[in-house]
Design an enzyme around this catalytic site. Structure first.
Site, mmCIF file in Angstrom:
data_model
loop_
_atom_site.group_PDB
_atom_site.id
_atom_site.type_symbol
_atom_site.label_atom_id
_atom_site.label_comp_id
_atom_site.label_asym_id
_atom_site.label_seq_id
_atom_site.Cartn_x
_atom_site.Cartn_y
_atom_site.Cartn_z
ATOM 1 N N ASP A 37 -10.141 -3.393 -5.222
ATOM 2 C CA ASP A 37 -9.301 -2.454 -4.485
ATOM 3 C C ASP A 37 -9.194 -1.168 -5.294
ATOM 4 O OD1 ASP A 37 -7.358 -1.115 -3.003
ATOM 5 O OD2 ASP A 37 -5.772 -2.572 -3.380
ATOM 6 N N SER A 79 0.833 -1.206 0.000
ATOM 7 C CA SER A 79 0.000 0.000 0.000
ATOM 8 C C SER A 79 0.871 1.261 0.000
ATOM 9 C CB SER A 79 -0.962 -0.045 1.189
ATOM 10 O OG SER A 79 -1.985 0.919 1.054
ATOM 11 N N HIS A 126 -8.275 -4.928 -0.555
ATOM 12 C CA HIS A 126 -7.056 -4.380 0.027
ATOM 13 C C HIS A 126 -6.831 -4.992 1.415
ATOM 14 C CE1 HIS A 126 -4.081 -1.116 -0.097
ATOM 15 N NE2 HIS A 126 -4.230 -1.042 1.212
#
Length: 322
Positions: free
Chosen positions: A250, A157, A280
């Protein structure tokens, strides 16, 4: 594809866990407390785990070092890991279990970076801290028990964003990295892709939340700065070979996959893999998502291949149980 049943159960639990009164918005402190309680407590035992620090541009940068073999076994390849959390949340504790699994599976030392967080420390503080650790691992291998010339960078991320950025800095500053593992990385500041719109709410990582975090992190910086948005870098040629992992459902899927395509177009060896029906954070939660365990196995294989490792130094890899 429809959501995997494991994803449906996860989102139901997440919705009840994060429920707020109508119109309420949690403070950064509340969010940090929540994420601190969100990750598994069961962790693989390793021969050595220690907390140290690296001199950074504004003071010591905390680093947690994981070794899957005793120091007397000699120098190991190293993976510098950068945690996610939107540059605002998280820390080395939140990826402790993951880093233990990564060390055990690859047979590598893992250096998990406790970089400074926004809004207290906006851009480029996290980049500077991440670079300080990567540069130290590459230029001072004896300090870490690291094999010279055998350093990779990885992150998920926002940490994937930092890993991609650091890989470009390494290219520009004459530091050779063996590999970059990018797990659903943030690669742009535009926030306008089809996946961003399609999965804006109700899929774990909401678009409004990440936009809020991006604003806190970016501050007044130019949104096209490649250290914020590596997708906007004018040239990606010469960056380290890459593995890019994405989740179908996501908001970050499209920009991460666009970055993989740009790397490929620039002549960088890339393997991209999308996991369908998941959201995610699946990579961090193999106890919940079978795809998380599969993605970890894939990442381990890619890193071992990048280092030219076989099974000799690995400590074994398997799914954690709780």
């Amino acid at each position: 594809m429809p959501l995997h049943p494991q994803t449906v159960r996860f989102l139901d639990v997440l919705a009840s866990w994060t429920a707020l009164p109508p119109g309420a918005e949690p403070t950064i402190e509340e969010l940090r407390a929540r994420i601190g309680a969100a990750f598994p407590a069961v962790r693989r035992e390793l021969p050595q785990v220690r907390d140290v620090a690296v001199p950074g541009p504004c003071g010591p940068v905390p680093v947690r070092v994981y070794r899957p073999a005793p120091p007397e076994r000699g120098a190991l390849p190293a993976i510098v890991y950068l945690h996610g959390g939107g540059w605002v949340l998280g820390g080395v504790d939140n990826v402790d279990a993951l880093c233990r699994e990564l060390a055990a599976g690859t047979g590598c030392a893992v250096l998990s970076v406790g970089y400074r967080l926004a809004p207290e420390h906006p851009f480029p503080a996290a980049v500077d801290d991440a670079w300080a650790v990567v540069a130290s691992a590459a230029r001072e291998p004896g300090r870490w028990g690291v094999r010279p010339g055998a350093v990779a960078v990885a992150g998920d991320s926002a940490g994937g964003n930092l890993a991609a950025v650091v890989a470009l800095l390494a290219r520009d500053r004459g530091v050779r990295l063996v590999h970059q593992l990018l797990v659903y990385p943030v690669t742009d500041t535009a926030m306008d892709t089809p996946s961003w719109r399609r999965y804006a709410t109700g899929y774990g990582l909401d678009a409004a939340t990440l936009a809020r975090f991006m604003a806190l992190y970016r501050g007044g910086a130019d949104p096209s700065d490649p250290r914020l948005a590596p997708l906007r870098a004018p040239d990606l040629a010469g960056a380290a070979p890459a593995t890019v992992i994405t989740a179908e459902c996501d908001i970050l899927r499209d920009e991460a996959e666009a970055y993989a395509r740009r790397l490929t177009a620039a002549g960088v060896p890339v393997e991209k893999r999308r996991y369908d029906g998941v959201v995610h954070a699946f990579f961090l939660l193999p106890e919940i998502f079978d795809a998380g365990a599969e993605a970890m196995d894939f990442a381990v294989r890619r890193l071992r291949a990048a280092f030219g490792e076989r099974t000799r130094e690995g400590a074994g890899h398997g799914r954690r149980t709780v």
